[in-house]
Design a protein around this motif. Structure first.
Motif, PDB file in Angstrom:
ATOM      1  N   SER A  21       1.067  -1.285  -0.038  1.00  0.00           N
ATOM      2  CA  SER A  21       0.154   0.073   0.172  1.00  0.00           C
ATOM      3  C   SER A  21       0.911   1.129  -0.074  1.00  0.00           C
ATOM      4  O   SER A  21       0.512   2.281  -0.672  1.00  0.00           O
ATOM      5  N   LEU A  22       1.928   1.322   0.800  1.00  0.00           N
ATOM      6  CA  LEU A  22       2.848   2.522   0.867  1.00  0.00           C
ATOM      7  C   LEU A  22       3.396   2.558  -0.715  1.00  0.00           C
ATOM      8  O   LEU A  22       3.870   3.722  -0.951  1.00  0.00           O
ATOM      9  N   CYS A  23       3.891   1.409  -1.192  1.00  0.00           N
ATOM     10  CA  CYS A  23       4.320   1.665  -2.698  1.00  0.00           C
ATOM     11  C   CYS A  23       3.403   2.361  -3.575  1.00  0.00           C
ATOM     12  O   CYS A  23       3.614   3.218  -4.165  1.00  0.00           O
ATOM     13  N   GLU A  24       2.246   1.923  -3.438  1.00  0.00           N
ATOM     14  CA  GLU A  24       1.249   2.513  -4.315  1.00  0.00           C
ATOM     15  C   GLU A  24       0.817   4.154  -3.827  1.00  0.00           C
ATOM     16  O   GLU A  24       0.884   5.076  -4.809  1.00  0.00           O
ATOM     17  N   ALA A  25       0.877   4.275  -2.474  1.00  0.00           N
ATOM     18  CA  ALA A  25       0.824   5.848  -2.188  1.00  0.00           C
ATOM     19  C   ALA A  25       2.169   6.452  -2.451  1.00  0.00           C
ATOM     20  O   ALA A  25       1.911   7.809  -2.814  1.00  0.00           O
ATOM     21  N   TYR A  26       3.102   6.092  -2.689  1.00  0.00           N
ATOM     22  CA  TYR A  26       4.331   6.745  -2.834  1.00  0.00           C
ATOM     23  C   TYR A  26       4.430   7.022  -4.460  1.00  0.00           C
ATOM     24  O   TYR A  26       4.886   8.054  -4.874  1.00  0.00           O
ATOM     25  N   ASP A  27       3.967   6.135  -5.248  1.00  0.00           N
ATOM     26  CA  ASP A  27       3.600   6.379  -6.850  1.00  0.00           C
ATOM     27  C   ASP A  27       2.928   7.747  -6.915  1.00  0.00           C
ATOM     28  O   ASP A  27       3.015   8.460  -7.761  1.00  0.00           O
ATOM     29  N   GLU A  28       1.693   7.620  -6.291  1.00  0.00           N
ATOM     30  CA  GLU A  28       0.831   8.853  -6.301  1.00  0.00           C
ATOM     31  C   GLU A  28       1.284  10.084  -5.674  1.00  0.00           C
ATOM     32  O   GLU A  28       1.029  11.159  -6.561  1.00  0.00           O
ATOM     33  N   ALA A  29       2.020   9.971  -4.832  1.00  0.00           N
ATOM     34  CA  ALA A  29       2.647  11.023  -4.014  1.00  0.00           C
ATOM     35  C   ALA A  29       3.954  11.840  -4.877  1.00  0.00           C
ATOM     36  O   ALA A  29       3.833  13.071  -5.285  1.00  0.00           O
ATOM     37  N   THR A  30       4.673  10.726  -5.410  1.00  0.00           N
ATOM     38  CA  THR A  30       5.762  11.368  -6.474  1.00  0.00           C
ATOM     39  C   THR A  30       5.190  12.080  -7.562  1.00  0.00           C
ATOM     40  O   THR A  30       5.739  12.852  -8.116  1.00  0.00           O
ATOM     41  N   SER A  31       4.054  11.383  -8.151  1.00  0.00           N
ATOM     42  CA  SER A  31       3.544  11.721  -9.443  1.00  0.00           C
ATOM     43  C   SER A  31       2.992  13.330  -9.109  1.00  0.00           C
ATOM     44  O   SER A  31       3.227  14.092  -9.873  1.00  0.00           O
ATOM     45  N   MET A  32       2.205  13.447  -8.048  1.00  0.00           N
ATOM     46  CA  MET A  32       1.512  14.723  -7.717  1.00  0.00           C
ATOM     47  C   MET A  32       2.820  15.790  -7.508  1.00  0.00           C
ATOM     48  O   MET A  32       2.630  16.713  -7.903  1.00  0.00           O
ATOM     49  N   LEU A  33       3.787  15.317  -6.800  1.00  0.00           N
ATOM     50  CA  LEU A  33       4.971  16.138  -6.455  1.00  0.00           C
ATOM     51  C   LEU A  33       5.662  16.799  -7.931  1.00  0.00           C
ATOM     52  O   LEU A  33       5.841  17.868  -7.982  1.00  0.00           O
ATOM     53  N   ASP A  34       5.755  15.971  -8.813  1.00  0.00           N
ATOM     54  CA  ASP A  34       6.320  16.337 -10.010  1.00  0.00           C
ATOM     55  C   ASP A  34       5.401  17.269 -10.943  1.00  0.00           C
ATOM     56  O   ASP A  34       5.853  18.012 -11.501  1.00  0.00           O
ATOM     57  N   ARG A  35       3.980  16.919 -10.843  1.00  0.00           N
ATOM     58  CA  ARG A  35       3.167  17.793 -11.333  1.00  0.00           C
ATOM     59  C   ARG A  35       3.195  18.985 -10.787  1.00  0.00           C
ATOM     60  O   ARG A  35       3.189  20.266 -11.449  1.00  0.00           O
ATOM     61  N   GLN A  36       3.098  19.362  -9.514  1.00  0.00           N
ATOM     62  CA  GLN A  36       3.474  20.542  -8.669  1.00  0.00           C
ATOM     63  C   GLN A  36       4.583  21.302  -9.047  1.00  0.00           C
ATOM     64  O   GLN A  36       4.709  22.600  -8.926  1.00  0.00           O
ATOM     65  N   ARG A  37       5.753  20.482  -8.960  1.00  0.00           N
ATOM     66  CA  ARG A  37       7.078  21.143  -9.312  1.00  0.00           C
ATOM     67  C   ARG A  37       6.881  21.726 -10.918  1.00  0.00           C
ATOM     68  O   ARG A  37       7.792  22.782 -11.314  1.00  0.00           O
ATOM     69  N   ARG A  38       6.145  21.137 -11.714  1.00  0.00           N
ATOM     70  CA  ARG A  38       6.072  21.703 -13.119  1.00  0.00           C
ATOM     71  C   ARG A  38       5.181  22.873 -13.362  1.00  0.00           C
ATOM     72  O   ARG A  38       5.331  23.480 -14.324  1.00  0.00           O
ATOM     73  N   ARG A  39       4.258  23.149 -12.233  1.00  0.00           N
ATOM     74  CA  ARG A  39       3.211  24.104 -12.593  1.00  0.00           C
ATOM     75  C   ARG A  39       4.027  25.440 -12.536  1.00  0.00           C
ATOM     76  O   ARG A  39       5.050  25.695 -12.224  1.00  0.00           O
ATOM     77  N   ASP A  40       3.192  26.174 -13.510  1.00  0.00           N
ATOM     78  CA  ASP A  40       3.867  27.832 -13.419  1.00  0.00           C
ATOM     79  C   ASP A  40       2.736  28.745 -13.408  1.00  0.00           C
ATOM     80  O   ASP A  40       1.795  28.654 -14.196  1.00  0.00           O
ATOM     81  N   PRO A  41       2.479  29.235 -12.248  1.00  0.00           N
ATOM     82  CA  PRO A  41       3.569  29.585 -11.415  1.00  0.00           C
ATOM     83  C   PRO A  41       3.430  28.477 -10.192  1.00  0.00           C
ATOM     84  O   PRO A  41       2.581  27.734 -10.239  1.00  0.00           O
ATOM     85  N   GLN A  42       4.898  28.019  -9.620  1.00  0.00           N
ATOM     86  CA  GLN A  42       4.735  27.031  -8.872  1.00  0.00           C
ATOM     87  C   GLN A  42       4.069  27.520  -7.326  1.00  0.00           C
ATOM     88  O   GLN A  42       4.216  28.641  -6.819  1.00  0.00           O
ATOM     89  N   ASP A  43       3.330  26.413  -6.872  1.00  0.00           N
ATOM     90  CA  ASP A  43       2.870  26.798  -5.359  1.00  0.00           C
ATOM     91  C   ASP A  43       3.830  26.173  -4.497  1.00  0.00           C
ATOM     92  O   ASP A  43       3.760  24.758  -4.168  1.00  0.00           O
ATOM     93  N   ALA A  44       4.336  27.136  -3.930  1.00  0.00           N
ATOM     94  CA  ALA A  44       5.583  26.313  -3.057  1.00  0.00           C
ATOM     95  C   ALA A  44       5.053  25.735  -1.707  1.00  0.00           C
ATOM     96  O   ALA A  44       5.615  24.689  -1.176  1.00  0.00           O
ATOM     97  N   SER A  45       3.868  26.171  -1.198  1.00  0.00           N
ATOM     98  CA  SER A  45       3.496  25.290  -0.262  1.00  0.00           C
ATOM     99  C   SER A  45       2.999  23.863  -0.396  1.00  0.00           C
ATOM    100  O   SER A  45       3.003  22.893   0.265  1.00  0.00           O
ATOM    101  N   MET A  46       2.380  23.701  -1.536  1.00  0.00           N
ATOM    102  CA  MET A  46       2.010  22.518  -2.357  1.00  0.00           C
ATOM    103  C   MET A  46       3.166  21.504  -2.521  1.00  0.00           C
ATOM    104  O   MET A  46       3.157  20.520  -2.122  1.00  0.00           O
TER     105      MET A  46
END
Length: 91
Positions: free
Chosen positions: A36-61
């Motif tokens: 379950s943690l492996c699955e959650a890690y995939d979801e969290a890292t994918s969201m982190l990557d999306r947040q980092r690519r956003r312009d403007p970047q939301d630093a809190s997210m």
């Protein structure tokens, strides 16, 4: 789909935590909380990557998802170090 997310998360964790690769591979097949943690890690890292690519970047997210990823990594390390395999977690 969840099985694919679990596999992607496992691969990401194996890259992030190379010292635990073998143990991760063995335990992920037998330990449901780790799976379950492996699955959650995939979801969290994918969201982190999306947040980092956003312009403007939301630093809190970005900071929130970095923390989530770190907490999952710490939990995975704890499971691996405790040797929590199928014996202690029959699910």
């Amino acid at each position: 789909m969840p099985n694919e997310a679990k596999q992607r998360g496992l691969l990401k964790l194996m890259l992030k935590l190379p010292a635990l690769r073998g143990q991760l591979q063995l335990l992920s097949a037998k330990n449901m909380p780790l799976a379950s943690l492996c699955e959650a890690y995939d979801e969290a890292t994918s969201m982190l990557d999306r947040q980092r690519r956003r312009d403007p970047q939301d630093a809190s997210m970005v900071a929130e998802y970095e923390l989530i990823c770190l907490e999952i990594e710490e939990e995975v390390i704890s499971i691996c170090l405790s040797g929590a395999g199928s014996e202690s977690n029959p699910l």
